[in-house]
Write an enzyme that holds these catalytic residues in place. Sequence first.
Site, PDB file in Angstrom:
ATOM      1  N   LYS A 147       0.843  -1.206   0.000  1.00  0.00           N
ATOM      2  CA  LYS A 147       0.000   0.000   0.000  1.00  0.00           C
ATOM      3  C   LYS A 147       0.874   1.250   0.000  1.00  0.00           C
ATOM      4  O   LYS A 147       0.613   2.203  -0.731  1.00  0.00           O
ATOM      5  CB  LYS A 147      -0.942  -0.023   1.214  1.00  0.00           C
ATOM      6  CG  LYS A 147      -2.069  -1.040   1.045  1.00  0.00           C
ATOM      7  CD  LYS A 147      -2.806  -1.370   2.325  1.00  0.00           C
ATOM      8  CE  LYS A 147      -3.813  -2.501   2.044  1.00  0.00           C
ATOM      9  NZ  LYS A 147      -4.488  -3.031   3.219  1.00  0.00           N
TER      10      LYS A 147
ATOM     11  N   ASP B 135     -11.148   2.725   3.683  1.00  0.00           N
ATOM     12  CA  ASP B 135     -11.461   1.303   3.767  1.00  0.00           C
ATOM     13  C   ASP B 135     -12.972   1.068   3.676  1.00  0.00           C
ATOM     14  O   ASP B 135     -13.422  -0.058   3.483  1.00  0.00           O
ATOM     15  CB  ASP B 135     -11.008   0.810   5.145  1.00  0.00           C
ATOM     16  CG  ASP B 135     -10.084  -0.370   5.070  1.00  0.00           C
ATOM     17  OD1 ASP B 135      -9.833  -0.858   3.970  1.00  0.00           O
ATOM     18  OD2 ASP B 135      -9.622  -0.797   6.143  1.00  0.00           O
TER      19      ASP B 135
ATOM     20  N   GLN C  41      -4.771  -1.465   9.321  1.00  0.00           N
ATOM     21  CA  GLN C  41      -4.744  -2.840   8.794  1.00  0.00           C
ATOM     22  C   GLN C  41      -5.367  -3.811   9.802  1.00  0.00           C
ATOM     23  O   GLN C  41      -5.051  -3.782  10.994  1.00  0.00           O
ATOM     24  CB  GLN C  41      -3.286  -3.233   8.487  1.00  0.00           C
ATOM     25  CG  GLN C  41      -3.129  -4.569   7.817  1.00  0.00           C
ATOM     26  CD  GLN C  41      -3.666  -4.610   6.381  1.00  0.00           C
ATOM     27  OE1 GLN C  41      -3.746  -3.597   5.693  1.00  0.00           O
ATOM     28  NE2 GLN C  41      -4.054  -5.790   5.932  1.00  0.00           N
TER      29      GLN C  41
HETATM   30  N1  GUN Z   1      -6.990  -6.966   6.092  1.00  0.00           N
HETATM   31  C1  GUN Z   1      -7.311  -7.733   5.009  1.00  0.00           C
HETATM   32  N2  GUN Z   1      -8.008  -7.007   4.113  1.00  0.00           N
HETATM   33  C2  GUN Z   1      -8.144  -5.766   4.629  1.00  0.00           C
HETATM   34  C3  GUN Z   1      -8.775  -4.575   4.152  1.00  0.00           C
HETATM   35  O1  GUN Z   1      -9.358  -4.502   3.064  1.00  0.00           O
HETATM   36  N3  GUN Z   1      -8.695  -3.509   5.001  1.00  0.00           N
HETATM   37  C4  GUN Z   1      -8.059  -3.564   6.203  1.00  0.00           C
HETATM   38  N4  GUN Z   1      -8.048  -2.465   6.941  1.00  0.00           N
HETATM   39  N5  GUN Z   1      -7.480  -4.646   6.659  1.00  0.00           N
HETATM   40  C5  GUN Z   1      -7.514  -5.736   5.871  1.00  0.00           C
END
Ligand code: GUN
Length: 299
Positions: free
Chosen positions: A55, A122, A99
């Site tokens: 990311k 998100d 995350q």
């Molecule tokens: N962990 C796995 N997929 C995601 C996601 O799309 N967003 C977040 N914040 N954590 C994740």
Amino acid sequence: MSQAKLIDGKIYAERLRAQVAEQVAKLKADHGLQPGLAVVLVGADPASEIYVRSKGEHSLAAGMHSVTHKLPADTPQHDLLRLVGELNADPLIHGILVQLPLPKHIEERAVLAAISPDKDVDGLHVVNAGRLASGLPALTPCTPLGCMILLKETVGDLSGLRAVVVGRSVLVGRPVAQLLLQSDCTVTIAHSRTRDLPAVCREADILVAAVGRPRMIRGDWIKPGAAVIDVGINRVPFDDPVKAAAGRTKVVGDVHFKEAMEVAGWITPVPGGVGLMTVAVLLQNTVTAARRQAGLEAS
Ligand code: GUN
């Protein structure tokens, strides 16, 4: 025997990232605005570390301002909430992603609720989930939006099609069902209590698998010609007993890929399908959030 067409997530993710980079350059040139993304990782889960690095790298490559906060696994919840509060108030940050999963001593809901809905790239804040369910403009979860882009690029018009989503998670199952509904599909959400799941799946023109169970969906659960979107990312031992004995693992989806290839019309591979779209959509959501915060129309 007919073979399904592969939906190559790499192509569509690269295209979307290139479009986002263009939008970022234009925002800088026209408005002096540089979208900023903050990613927060608590602990050192190896898979999460890979996602978070990706990311950060892709947001920089798109020309964005990018900040990654790595906190120790024993970070108290109130310290994490304080950081989220600081990021909410930071004018250089337009998108915040914490995350998941978080360590057990931290209440995920409390953290998601603390993120400003305007910066919730998100799409997991209840305000954004509610806006999505109400058919209002919302920041929308990245993986579900990635699924929809792949479906629209391959199947095209989804109106009137039967869609079955297997899995009811907040992260994928529920929001992707909302998006399919917005695209005028007739939507069923199936889950662990669904009776005769294979028969329900066989009704689907569009089958989205998001259960987190390796190769659960077999070839004879799939309607011939259906579009199959496999969101699963499951680590399993190699089929080859020598490699398995050496402790080697590989990643497979929720769909039995080999069997599904013989029946489906379209299918996303794992890896190389939906997973690649998630980061690209996150970048797009960050641009959308930055534009809205600056009082510009969402692109
Ligand atoms: N962990 C796995 N997929 C995601 C996601 O799309 N967003 C977040 N914040 N954590 C994740």
